[in-house]
Design a protein around this motif. Structure first.
Motif, PDB file in Angstrom:
ATOM      1  N   ASP A 102      17.156  82.856  -0.312  1.00  0.00           N
ATOM      2  CA  ASP A 102      16.591  82.803   1.039  1.00  0.00           C
ATOM      3  C   ASP A 102      17.610  83.251   2.073  1.00  0.00           C
ATOM      4  N   VAL A 103      18.876  82.873   1.876  1.00  0.00           N
ATOM      5  CA  VAL A 103      19.930  83.256   2.825  1.00  0.00           C
ATOM      6  C   VAL A 103      20.092  84.775   2.854  1.00  0.00           C
ATOM      7  N   LEU A 104      20.072  85.418   1.701  1.00  0.00           N
ATOM      8  CA  LEU A 104      20.270  86.866   1.637  1.00  0.00           C
ATOM      9  C   LEU A 104      19.139  87.630   2.306  1.00  0.00           C
ATOM     10  N   SER A 105      17.984  86.995   2.484  1.00  0.00           N
ATOM     11  CA  SER A 105      16.865  87.668   3.147  1.00  0.00           C
ATOM     12  C   SER A 105      16.955  87.571   4.665  1.00  0.00           C
ATOM     13  N   THR A 106      17.932  86.833   5.197  1.00  0.00           N
ATOM     14  CA  THR A 106      18.105  86.710   6.642  1.00  0.00           C
ATOM     15  C   THR A 106      19.175  87.676   7.132  1.00  0.00           C
ATOM     16  N   LYS A 107      19.210  87.879   8.432  1.00  0.00           N
ATOM     17  CA  LYS A 107      20.193  88.798   9.015  1.00  0.00           C
ATOM     18  C   LYS A 107      21.636  88.322   8.804  1.00  0.00           C
ATOM     19  N   PRO A 108      21.970  87.034   9.047  1.00  0.00           N
ATOM     20  CA  PRO A 108      23.348  86.601   8.777  1.00  0.00           C
ATOM     21  C   PRO A 108      23.731  86.738   7.303  1.00  0.00           C
ATOM     22  N   GLY A 109      22.800  86.427   6.392  1.00  0.00           N
ATOM     23  CA  GLY A 109      23.094  86.567   4.971  1.00  0.00           C
ATOM     24  C   GLY A 109      23.331  88.005   4.578  1.00  0.00           C
ATOM     25  N   ALA A 110      22.515  88.917   5.119  1.00  0.00           N
ATOM     26  CA  ALA A 110      22.715  90.339   4.829  1.00  0.00           C
ATOM     27  C   ALA A 110      24.054  90.830   5.374  1.00  0.00           C
ATOM     28  N   ALA A 111      24.458  90.308   6.540  1.00  0.00           N
ATOM     29  CA  ALA A 111      25.749  90.705   7.106  1.00  0.00           C
ATOM     30  C   ALA A 111      26.906  90.243   6.224  1.00  0.00           C
ATOM     31  N   LEU A 112      26.824  89.017   5.710  1.00  0.00           N
ATOM     32  CA  LEU A 112      27.888  88.509   4.836  1.00  0.00           C
ATOM     33  C   LEU A 112      27.949  89.291   3.530  1.00  0.00           C
ATOM     34  N   LEU A 113      26.787  89.612   2.952  1.00  0.00           N
ATOM     35  CA  LEU A 113      26.775  90.405   1.727  1.00  0.00           C
ATOM     36  C   LEU A 113      27.344  91.799   1.971  1.00  0.00           C
ATOM     37  N   SER A 114      26.996  92.403   3.103  1.00  0.00           N
ATOM     38  CA  SER A 114      27.549  93.721   3.436  1.00  0.00           C
ATOM     39  C   SER A 114      29.060  93.652   3.584  1.00  0.00           C
ATOM     40  N   ARG A 115      29.556  92.564   4.127  1.00  0.00           N
ATOM     41  CA  ARG A 115      31.003  92.405   4.290  1.00  0.00           C
ATOM     42  C   ARG A 115      31.705  92.359   2.940  1.00  0.00           C
ATOM     43  N   LEU A 116      31.096  91.661   1.984  1.00  0.00           N
ATOM     44  CA  LEU A 116      31.690  91.603   0.648  1.00  0.00           C
ATOM     45  C   LEU A 116      31.732  92.988   0.001  1.00  0.00           C
ATOM     46  N   LEU A 117      30.668  93.760   0.164  1.00  0.00           N
ATOM     47  CA  LEU A 117      30.640  95.112  -0.406  1.00  0.00           C
ATOM     48  C   LEU A 117      31.687  96.009   0.253  1.00  0.00           C
ATOM     49  N   LEU A 118      31.835  95.886   1.577  1.00  0.00           N
ATOM     50  CA  LEU A 118      32.840  96.690   2.274  1.00  0.00           C
ATOM     51  C   LEU A 118      34.256  96.287   1.859  1.00  0.00           C
ATOM     52  N   SER A 151      36.837  99.727   8.396  1.00  0.00           N
ATOM     53  CA  SER A 151      37.136  98.732   9.433  1.00  0.00           C
ATOM     54  C   SER A 151      36.002  98.621  10.446  1.00  0.00           C
ATOM     55  N   VAL A 152      35.396  99.742  10.814  1.00  0.00           N
ATOM     56  CA  VAL A 152      34.239  99.683  11.722  1.00  0.00           C
ATOM     57  C   VAL A 152      33.089  98.937  11.056  1.00  0.00           C
ATOM     58  N   GLY A 153      32.860  99.206   9.767  1.00  0.00           N
ATOM     59  CA  GLY A 153      31.798  98.496   9.062  1.00  0.00           C
ATOM     60  C   GLY A 153      32.050  97.001   8.997  1.00  0.00           C
ATOM     61  N   LEU A 154      33.293  96.607   8.737  1.00  0.00           N
ATOM     62  CA  LEU A 154      33.612  95.177   8.697  1.00  0.00           C
ATOM     63  C   LEU A 154      33.386  94.523  10.058  1.00  0.00           C
ATOM     64  N   ALA A 155      33.837  95.178  11.123  1.00  0.00           N
ATOM     65  CA  ALA A 155      33.627  94.622  12.461  1.00  0.00           C
ATOM     66  C   ALA A 155      32.140  94.534  12.794  1.00  0.00           C
ATOM     67  N   ALA A 156      31.356  95.499  12.308  1.00  0.00           N
ATOM     68  CA  ALA A 156      29.916  95.493  12.585  1.00  0.00           C
ATOM     69  C   ALA A 156      29.207  94.317  11.928  1.00  0.00           C
ATOM     70  N   THR A 157      29.764  93.765  10.845  1.00  0.00           N
ATOM     71  CA  THR A 157      29.103  92.617  10.209  1.00  0.00           C
ATOM     72  C   THR A 157      29.133  91.387  11.101  1.00  0.00           C
ATOM     73  N   TRP A 158      30.084  91.317  12.020  1.00  0.00           N
ATOM     74  CA  TRP A 158      30.057  90.260  13.034  1.00  0.00           C
ATOM     75  C   TRP A 158      29.110  90.636  14.171  1.00  0.00           C
ATOM     76  N   ALA A 159      29.198  91.862  14.631  1.00  0.00           N
ATOM     77  CA  ALA A 159      28.405  92.284  15.786  1.00  0.00           C
ATOM     78  C   ALA A 159      26.909  92.200  15.515  1.00  0.00           C
ATOM     79  N   MET A 160      26.486  92.501  14.268  1.00  0.00           N
ATOM     80  CA  MET A 160      25.053  92.549  13.980  1.00  0.00           C
ATOM     81  C   MET A 160      24.439  91.173  13.742  1.00  0.00           C
ATOM     82  N   ALA A 161      25.265  90.121  13.646  1.00  0.00           N
ATOM     83  CA  ALA A 161      24.718  88.817  13.301  1.00  0.00           C
ATOM     84  C   ALA A 161      25.085  87.714  14.279  1.00  0.00           C
ATOM     85  N   GLU A 162      25.871  88.011  15.313  1.00  0.00           N
ATOM     86  CA  GLU A 162      26.287  86.945  16.222  1.00  0.00           C
ATOM     87  C   GLU A 162      25.877  87.278  17.653  1.00  0.00           C
TER      88      GLU A 162
END
Length: 664
Positions: free
Chosen positions: A246-262, A304-315
């Motif tokens: 359920d968490v991965l289907s939300t915007k914050p969960g997707a941002a955290l998963l994207s951060r791990l991939l980056l 680095s831009v992608g990592l910073a975007a994982t905060w910007a897109m979810a907060e």
């Protein structure tokens, strides 16, 4: 095997390496910064949960405390900003605590700031409790409850669920993870930039890799804690794989998963930066090194831009006004923080290890830090305007007050940075070894003597070692002495001249203030923005003005029609007790507080001052001892006289009067 000569030990004891590394003023500054950091970390870990509630409930249908005539088909909630919904975001409980909602809650009309859930048909009269728990679009949970009644309020109502807020342990761990993530990001980005543009060394590599490990671990922790954090479950919810889905289907969960991939791509980048690129420092073909540097610069920028975007897109940047502009601005802000503060940590690590670093490299970082500060100030001013909104919110909200603390810390950091820039201008590119003020010998000479002593000890005892094993006590003693010489060498390199030692002290002070600044930034990211807090307060005030804050009138009237069975009490209720349409209830009870019927019950209202009335109220018998009028129009407010007539038989009746202040 022999020990070092006393002369060497004496020189080491009296040399500048053993002088106090920090003066009294510097030590006081570090003590103050350390105390401030401790206090802020305590505030960060304790963090009051109401401050984390970023979406405010502005309206409900039915309204809180309302008594409706018929059962509604759904319950609707409206918030000050968009919210994320789950299966149990809205629960409706009857007076016995049983759920009467059906299906999952959903947004109304595609608006993310609304939530509605359908109700079962044929609901009985009584008081119903609505318990809601949603997640703001900027990733913070908020919860609450309200009640409404169908027909008439009941004597009992369901209790508000105890899991309305996050678990204390989970919330503390989540806040620590958020702080560690910010710190890891700064160390990773700043270390990479410092290594690529200023100087790459073993200490810088350790700092950068440590930042990657910290960021990866913190992100994984946040992902596992996200479900328990938003659902209010205990730490055991970490092992709920269904909740993780359920968490991965939300915007914050997707941002955290994207951060791990980056971060996976960042690991490859680090391997090249501190591997192939470092080995080609003396490459005979500068074009090959230049091509590799260009590829690293491009890839590092993208990651680095992608990592910073994982905060910007979810907060905070992703909600509120001008979000399309705020998110790229927030990315620039995050990168500026990382380059400045992370690079600062890399410079501290280099100077602390005694690594030789050219004045040109330090000046290069100084210019880079200055550019980062300019970007930080420009983006910070925009973010402050967007999040605070008004001067009153700057001092009247938690967000505004924390922002003032952050601005003050940035000012302190800039003042110390100015001192560091002055010492940078005085650096020299002389040799690393420096003369001992007492003996005139250099650090290199001390090292040579210690090496000669070790070699002479080995040569002198070569005959013995060939016949018998070395003495372990002497071996350990020589190892300790060599370690002491190495430490003395490092300290001499660090404090060998006034400019280098002073630069190190000022940069350490900068780094400590930067750690405190990151703590404040973490608190800010978990605090409701001033603009949103002010908007929520205005919305609540508008609702309060549109609905006057008066309580429904409830009057208990004893009656006695004559016979023993004709004694009891009547309860008259008028809701909302305002001019216009009102709901009327009359309840009859005997002396044992049991509902009792009567042959007839009549009610009328008179306004003597206006010579208005009596106005009869048409009552309908609903159940034993209960009469009601679903619609009764009161033309105006004032002191009305209530006349209640109760007839218990053909000849036994009584009329009681009371004065009621309505709409005053």
């Amino acid at each position: 095997m022999t020990t070092l000569p006393p002369s060497v030990t004496a020189r080491r004891a009296t040399g500048p390496a053993d002088r106090p590394a920090l003066g009294p003023t510097a030590r006081r500054l570090l003590s103050i910064c350390g105390a401030l950091l401790t206090a802020l970390l305590c505030a960060l870990s304790v963090g009051a949960s109401p401050a984390s509630a970023h979406a405010a409930l502005t309206a409900t249908d039915p309204a809180d405390g309302a008594v409706v005539k018929t059962a509604p088909s759904q319950v609707r909630l409206t918030f000050s900003e968009g919210v994320l919904l789950s299966r149990d975001s809205v629960r409706v409980l009857d007076p016995d605590g049983k759920r009467v909602d059906t299906g999952s809650p959903a947004h109304v009309g595609g608006r993310s700031s609304t939530a509605a859930v359908a109700l079962h048909s044929g609901l009985p009269d009584g008081t119903f409790t609505v318990a809601w728990k949603v997640v703001s679009e900027d990733s913070h949970p908020v919860a609450g409850a309200f009640t409404f009644s169908i027909g008439a309020p009941s004597k009992t109502k369901a209790k508000v669920p105890s899991d309305a807020g996050p678990d204390t342990t989970v919330e503390t761990l989540y806040d620590i993870g958020r702080y560690a993530a910010y710190g890891g990001f700064a160390a990773l980005v700043g270390g990479c930039v410092f290594a690529g543009l200023c100087r790459s060394s073993r200490p810088v590599q350790k700092l950068t890799v440590g930042g990657w490990v910290t960021l990866f671990s913190a992100t994984l922790l946040l992902l596992l804690l996200r479900g328990p954090y938003t659902d209010g479950k205990g730490i055991g919810g970490v092992f709920d794989l269904g909740g993780l889905g359920d968490v991965l289907s939300t915007k914050p969960g997707a941002a955290l998963l994207s951060r791990l991939l980056l971060l996976g791509a960042a690991a490859v980048f680090l391997a090249v930066l501190f591997g192939s690129y470092a080995r080609r420092a003396a490459d005979a073909d500068p074009r090959r090194r230049q091509d590799l540097a260009f590829g690293l610069a491009f890839g590092g920028t993208v990651v680095s831009v992608g990592l910073a975007a994982t905060w910007a897109m979810a907060e905070h940047a992703s909600v509120g006004i001008q979000s399309a502009l705020a998110m790229p601005v927030d990315v620039v802000h995050m990168l500026a923080v990382g380059v400045w503060l992370g690079g600062l940590g890399a410079l501290v690590a280099t100077l602390r290890a005694g690594e030789p670093i050219e004045r040109a490299a330090v000046r290069r970082f100084s210019r880079l830090a200055f550019g980062s500060v300019v970007a930080l100030v420009l983006t910070g001013v925009y973010q402050s305007w967007r999040q605070v909104g008004s001067w009153s919110a700057l001092t009247g909200t938690d967000y505004g007050r924390w922002l003032l603390v952050k601005i003050g810390l940035v000012g302190v950091l800039l003042a110390i940075a100015a001192v560091s820039r002055r010492w940078t201008a005085r650096l020299s590119d002389g040799p690393a070894e420096t003369a001992d003020e007492t003996t005139g010998e250099t650090t290199a000479q001390v090292n040579e003597e210690s090496e000669e002593d070790g070699e002479s000890g080995q040569d002198g005892e070569s005959g013995e070692t060939a016949a018998e094993p070395a003495d372990p006590v002497r071996t350990a003693q020589l190892a300790r002495q060599k370690a002491a010489v190495a430490k003395a060498t490092t300290l001499r390199r660090r404090y060998g001249d006034l400019a280098r030692g002073s630069l190190y002290r000022s940069v350490v002070a900068e780094a400590i203030v930067a750690v405190v600044l990151l703590a404040v930034a973490t608190v800010l990211s978990g605090t409701q923005p001033g603009r949103a807090a002010s908007a929520g307060a205005k919305a609540s005030g508008a609702i309060a003005e549109s609905t006057p804050s008066v309580d429904p009138i409830s009057v208990e009237i004893p009656y006695d029609t004559g016979p023993k069975s004709g004694r009891g009490k009547a309860v008259f209720m008028l809701d909302p007790a305002l001019p216009g349409d009102n709901l009327v209830h009359v309840f009859l009870f005997d002396r044992a507080d049991r509902p009792v019927d009567a042959e007839e019950v009549k009610v009328s209202l008179t306004l003597p001052k206006k010579n208005l009335g009596p106005l009869p109220v048409t009552l309908e018998h609903l159940s034993a001892g209960h009469w009601s009028a679903k619609s009764f129009q009161l033309p105006m407010g004032g002191t009305w006289r209530l006349s209640l007539t109760v007839r218990t038989s053909d000849i036994d009746q009584v009329t009681e009067t009371r004065n009621l202040k309505i709409g005053q």
